[in-house]
Design a protein around this motif. Structure first.
Motif, PDB file in Angstrom:
ATOM      1  N   LYS A  15       0.786  -1.302   0.276  1.00 42.87           N
ATOM      2  CA  LYS A  15      -0.139  -0.114  -0.483  1.00 42.87           C
ATOM      3  C   LYS A  15       1.122   1.100  -0.250  1.00 42.87           C
ATOM      4  N   ASP A  16       1.889   1.324   0.834  1.00 38.57           N
ATOM      5  CA  ASP A  16       2.381   2.308   0.475  1.00 38.57           C
ATOM      6  C   ASP A  16       3.850   1.954  -0.069  1.00 38.57           C
ATOM      7  N   ILE A  17       3.548   2.363  -1.225  1.00 35.73           N
ATOM      8  CA  ILE A  17       4.683   1.551  -2.359  1.00 35.73           C
ATOM      9  C   ILE A  17       6.287   1.938  -2.012  1.00 35.73           C
ATOM     10  N   ASN A  18       6.154   3.921  -1.506  1.00 38.07           N
ATOM     11  CA  ASN A  18       7.310   3.954  -1.737  1.00 38.07           C
ATOM     12  C   ASN A  18       8.217   3.358  -0.359  1.00 38.07           C
ATOM     13  N   LYS A  19       8.204   2.801   0.420  1.00 37.31           N
ATOM     14  CA  LYS A  19       8.713   2.571   1.716  1.00 37.31           C
ATOM     15  C   LYS A  19       8.503   0.440   1.994  1.00 37.31           C
TER      16      LYS A  19
END
Length: 115
Positions: A15-19
């Motif tokens: 969901k948090d693509i950057n993470k």
């Protein structure tokens, strides 16, 4: 050349693509590159695109693609036979609910191929 492709779908873990990409960059990709006979790794980010105006692109199936390359079938088989990374096995199993894996045999074509 042989390519092992991991396609990542939308999921709570991604969901948090950057993470998630940071996790791949720091924890996963370096471990993959340490495997025997791996040629190189590529990470692709999918961005929805369509030539058809007003097409709904919200239902994008995949968001990331991780490709692991091997020079030939022997290198791939050697890598699989010598695979002993408990961390990578654990992560592959964990990701199996939001990841599809494919193996591809690659044939290169260039302009010179057809001259």
């Amino acid at each position: 050349m042989i390519k092992l492709t991991m396609l990542f779908r939308q999921h709570e873990e991604t969901k948090d693509i950057n993470k998630y990409v940071d996790f791949l960059h720091t924890d996963i990709i370096p471990n993959i590159l340490n495997l025997n006979k791996v040629s190189h790794v590529e990470l692709c980010h999918y961005v929805p695109f369509s030539f058809v105006p007003d097409k709904n692109l919200d239902d994008q199936k995949y968001i990331l693609q991780l490709d692991i390359y091997y020079e030939n079938q022997e290198a791939f088989q050697h890598s699989v036979a010598s695979f002993n990374s408990a961390k990578l096995v654990e992560e592959i199993i964990k990701a199996s609910e939001y990841q599809d894996i494919y193996i591809s045999y690659i044939t290169h074509y260039t302009k010179e191929t057809y001259k």
